[in-house]
Design a protein around this motif. Structure first.
Motif, PDB file in Angstrom:
ATOM      1  N   UNK A 102       0.812  -1.218   0.000  1.00  0.00           N
ATOM      2  CA  UNK A 102       0.000   0.000   0.000  1.00  0.00           C
ATOM      3  C   UNK A 102       0.849   1.273   0.000  1.00  0.00           C
ATOM      4  N   UNK A 103       2.137   1.137   0.168  1.00  0.00           N
ATOM      5  CA  UNK A 103       3.032   2.304   0.083  1.00  0.00           C
ATOM      6  C   UNK A 103       4.461   1.791  -0.023  1.00  0.00           C
ATOM      7  N   UNK A 104       5.412   2.705  -0.231  1.00  0.00           N
ATOM      8  CA  UNK A 104       6.816   2.318  -0.299  1.00  0.00           C
ATOM      9  C   UNK A 104       7.621   3.192   0.643  1.00  0.00           C
ATOM     10  N   UNK A 105       8.763   2.666   1.083  1.00  0.00           N
ATOM     11  CA  UNK A 105       9.638   3.451   1.957  1.00  0.00           C
ATOM     12  C   UNK A 105      11.061   3.353   1.418  1.00  0.00           C
ATOM     13  N   UNK A 106      11.749   4.489   1.364  1.00  0.00           N
ATOM     14  CA  UNK A 106      13.164   4.469   1.006  1.00  0.00           C
ATOM     15  C   UNK A 106      13.979   4.996   2.179  1.00  0.00           C
ATOM     16  N   UNK A 107      15.223   4.584   2.248  1.00  0.00           N
ATOM     17  CA  UNK A 107      16.114   5.048   3.308  1.00  0.00           C
ATOM     18  C   UNK A 107      16.353   6.545   3.144  1.00  0.00           C
TER      19      UNK A 107
END
Length: 801
Positions: free
Chosen positions: A254-259
């Motif tokens: 449902x979403x993405x995360x990047x460092x």
RNA sequence: GCCGCUAUGGUGGAAUUGGCAGACACAAGGGACUUAAAAUCCCUCGGAAGAAAUUCCGUACCGGUUCGACCCCGGUUAGCGGCACCA
């Protein structure tokens, strides 16, 4: 006569030294046994009582193996480079070389006072140029094969030692040595590509005999996981690649995360409408030390990248992208697909930011928590995956991704490459020079060893540069490639370098043509038995396996693994059950124990203290029991009677004892081996006197544990030569059983009586005898025997109703 | 949180891996020797009842399998070690 342990121990230690009694033989036709213990760092404090626990145990094994006819290599040396020596040198203005020399002398005399049967002809020292020549040589080979490389990178910086640390040396965000906080710093460092060996370092564990906890700890540290890399689209057109072990949950993203450090933050700066907020978050994350990051771990934080969206490859849906420090730049691709329904961290994050949570694996309750069980779940809401098991879905989706060109199968590791530079003086110089024209160049092998220059100021520079950097006459050199001006590398190698191959040098320690001759390596390797501390499982043990595999690949060593067997000893704790330390005031000094009780008592006690693998507290009263035992052994010399064999009443006991002690030594069950010898002595005392034959066997059995007293008694009794030159006693399996045994009678599993019978009594006779035992008949009277159980040599059980 | 290990007398620890729980030691108590002490030797030493034979209870806790469980299975607690936002 009194047991004068001081005179006896001194006498035999001198004799062993003069006669080189325990030197390994050069005859390569003999069966060999290579026993190894970790060579110590010769610290200023001298030997700790923990050292002899490991050394004595393998000393016992080595001594027994010699008596079994093996050509035994049991060597010792000094892992002498390192920071404590350098710090001591700085404080007291003494050259580290002198400090090392003094410490080694002290350690050596302490080890000799314990009567350890090391082959001192093969003593090595990692700080000796003739030794580190080969450490440098191995580095050059690694460089030539592309396994050593220089890299600008974010490193662990110890604020106390002012030196870069390997990941393995960072404990809870602090330095494992000085416990100062560790911060991140960007530095240009030499790296070793241990990750190239990650698979083999795991897989080859199946080919060696290491205790389980070592194997599992190494596997966990390497941290292999299987999954897929999946390519997501973005509204900017850039492809965003993520690594996941759960490609089956792709429909639940449902979403993405990047460092925070991810390169897209800057690349997309123009498109991100809240870029200032995002950058502020990134800077805050960068300033946190590792320690703070772990301390603050729990509550999820992050910032959404406004104005940019990602596109899910399985359904084309647009989903938001966040930065958050729960995603690590250094693992995988530094970006993740978030599946809050089936990953607890994503779940927590989604709750904080009010993001949708979709169930794609049925079986849990995602209104309460993420459902992460792979074994039982069934796919739902997942297009063509719906209805499959998790395992089948993983296979199916990976095939689909590969076919569509949107992903590939991928294995990842937690293991990172090894940071190999240290900004210090007291280490091996890295044999590389930098030329403006030619870049980094290895120095020719003919110039090895590249020796440390003589200097007197060991302080690191203000920016943490190596003290060598100030010594321009050493630094400035010519380029081996173009002959123009060039500068030497001023960083040195970490302490782990010299210890990564030392077991090879023992095979042929004086060779100046090679690190050891192929013949010697072929004969002695692999190490048959290596004992050492658990604290080295992810450091020294892993590093040395890596180097060894590399040397195997380039044809220098004959085996793929250096150690056939690895065991580990428990710590010796202070009398109060706490770890021994100066600040706790519970340190026991081995010198005092040897002085007060003697080396034989000390050895015996450290082996008798308990299970070898477990921690055990020191007890100053228990040690007296061991001394008492040896005094009683000494008194045997006045109780000798004629006879070469075992008297009938002791024969079984002797055969049993030989068997038990032989087996226990090879299982490191020294405590029960000693208990067996104590029991045997009790029986001998009951039998009044001891025959020469019995005495002979008893002394040889005890010899590996208490070598001095047994050699002295052997000589006093006028037996031929020395025990060290005799052979281990043999036992007869058939004589290990008593002719008459006591059997137990149980009624319905409860102990109700006993009887004595012939050892080879048959079932019928045993049951009949059991029923005849006084009181048993009365107890089975009027009841039905539903079952009669006979365990040979043990018991008869009558089950009644 | 995850992985691994451990739990037995006053103490350190044994128990051939499902078959007599507590080997071997330490400490403690009693006795002998001694003017005395140390050392040494002998006896007792998991708990409860009993004069004793003997009986009952007992291997962290709850339950299970079994003729029989310190040992195997399920659950719980406590301690130690490792990893720790590894997707």
């Amino acid at each position: 006569m009194k047991y004068d342990f001081k005179a006896i121990e001194k006498k035999w230690q001198q004799k062993w030294e003069d006669e080189h009694t325990f030197s390994a033989k050069q005859d390569f036709s003999l069966p060999k046994f290579y026993a190894l213990v970790e060579f110590p760092y010769p610290s200023g404090q001298g030997l700790h009582v923990g050292h002899p626990r490991s050394y004595t145990a393998l000393d016992i094994v080595a001594r027994k193996k010699r008596l079994d006819g093996y050509n035994v290599l049991y060597p010792m040396g000094w892992d002498a480079f390192g920071l404590p020596t350098e710090n001591f040198a700085m404080k007291n203005h003494i050259h580290p070389e002198i400090v090392t020399k003094n410490n080694v002398a002290r350690f050596k005399s302490q080890l000799k006072s314990l009567g350890l049967s090391f082959d001192w002809d093969r003593e090595i020292n990692t700080t000796d140029p003739s030794y580190y020549k080969w450490t440098q040589w191995i580095f050059l080979q690694l460089y030539k094969k592309g396994l050593a490389y220089k890299k600008e990178m974010n490193v662990n910086w110890c604020t106390g030692c002012k030196v870069v640390l390997a990941n393995e040396e960072v404990v809870n965000g602090t330095c494992e040595r000085c416990h100062s906080p560790v911060v991140h710093k960007v530095k240009s460092q030499w790296m070793l590509r241990i990750t190239a060996y990650a698979d083999r370092l795991i897989d080859d564990l199946d080919t060696v005999n290491f205790i389980d906890r070592v194997t599992t700890q190494q596997k966990n540290w390497i941290g292999r996981s299987h999954g897929a890399e999946v390519t997501f689209g973005t509204t900017e057109g850039d492809e965003m690649i993520v690594y996941t072990t759960r490609p089956d949950t792709l429909f639940g993203v449902t979403y993405m995360v990047i460092a925070p450090e991810h390169k897209f933050v800057d690349k997309w700066a123009d498109k991100i409408s809240n870029i200032d907020e995002v950058r502020a978050y990134r800077d805050a994350a960068a300033h946190k030390s590792d320690f703070e990051r772990t301390e603050l771990a729990k509550e999820k934080t992050g910032v959404r990248l406004d104005g940019v969206m990602a596109i899910n490859p399985v359904n084309g849906k647009q989903i938001p992208i966040f930065v958050s420090d729960y995603v690590l730049a250094s693992y995988g691709t530094g970006a993740i697909m978030a599946v809050p329904g089936h990953d607890q961290r994503d779940y927590d994050f989604a709750k904080v930011f009010g993001l949708p949570i979709i169930e794609v694996v049925a079986g849990g309750d995602i209104t309460k928590e993420a459902f992460t069980d792979c074994a039982t779940g069934v796919m739902v809401n997942s297009g063509f995956l719906t209805g499959m098991s998790v395992d089948d879905a993983k296979v199916a989706i990976t095939e689909w991704l590969e076919k569509e060109g949107k992903g590939v199968k991928k294995t990842n590791f937690k293991l990172r490459d090894w940071v190999f530079s240290r900004q210090r003086y007291w280490g091996e110089p890295i044999p590389m020079v930098y030329c403006e024209k030619c870049g980094w160049q290895p120095i020719p092998e003919s110039e090895l060893p590249l020796k440390l220059p003589e200097i007197s100021d060991y302080e690191p520079g203000p920016e943490g540069e190596s003290p060598l950097a100030r010594h321009t006459d050493w630094v400035n050199t010519t380029c081996p490639c173009c002959g123009g001006p060039a500068k030497r590398e001023t960083d040195t190698m970490p302490q782990w370098a010299g210890s990564s191959w030392y077991f090879l040098r023992y095979c042929d320690p004086h060779n100046d043509e090679a690190l050891a001759s192929p013949e010697a390596l072929k004969y002695w390797m692999p190490v048959d038995w290596y004992n050492g501390g658990m604290e080295h499982t992810t450091l020294h043990l892993l590093y040395s396996r890596f180097w060894h595999k590399f040397l195997y690949d380039i044809g220098v060593v004959p085996t793929a693994e250096p150690y056939a067997k690895r065991t580990s000893h428990g710590m010796i704790l202070g009398e109060n059950g706490e770890k021994m330390s100066k600040s706790r005031g519970n340190v026991v000094n081995p010198d005092d124990i040897v002085d007060q009780y003697g080396a034989d008592t000390m050895r015996l006690y450290e082996m008798f203290i308990g299970d070898f693998e477990k921690a055990a507290p020191w007890s100053s009263s228990s040690i007296k029991g061991c001394k008492r035992f040896l005094e009683r052994v000494f008194d045997l010399s006045e109780k000798l009677i004629d006879g070469d064999g075992y008297r009938p009443q002791l024969e079984t006991s002797f055969h049993k004892a030989i068997k038990k002690v032989s087996e226990d030594i090879l299982q490191l069950k020294m405590n029960t081996a000693i208990a067996t010898l104590m029991s045997l002595l009790n029986e001998i005392d009951d039998a009044k006197g001891i025959t020469r034959g019995e005495y002979r066997t008893f002394l040889v059995l005890l010899n590996p544990f208490a070598p001095h007293i047994t050699e002295e008694l052997w000589e006093m009794a006028g037996f031929e030569g020395q025990i060290a030159q005799t052979s281990w006693p043999t036992y007869d399996e058939s004589k290990c059983k008593d002719a008459q045994i006591e059997m137990v009678v149980q009624i319905s599993g409860k102990l109700r009586g006993r009887f004595v019978a012939d050892a080879n009594i048959d079932k019928e006779a045993a049951i009949a005898a059991a029923k005849a035992v006084e009181g048993i008949a009365a107890q089975i009277e009027g009841k039905t025997i539903v079952k009669e159980i006979y365990v040979p040599g043990k018991l008869v059980n009558l089950v009644v109703r």
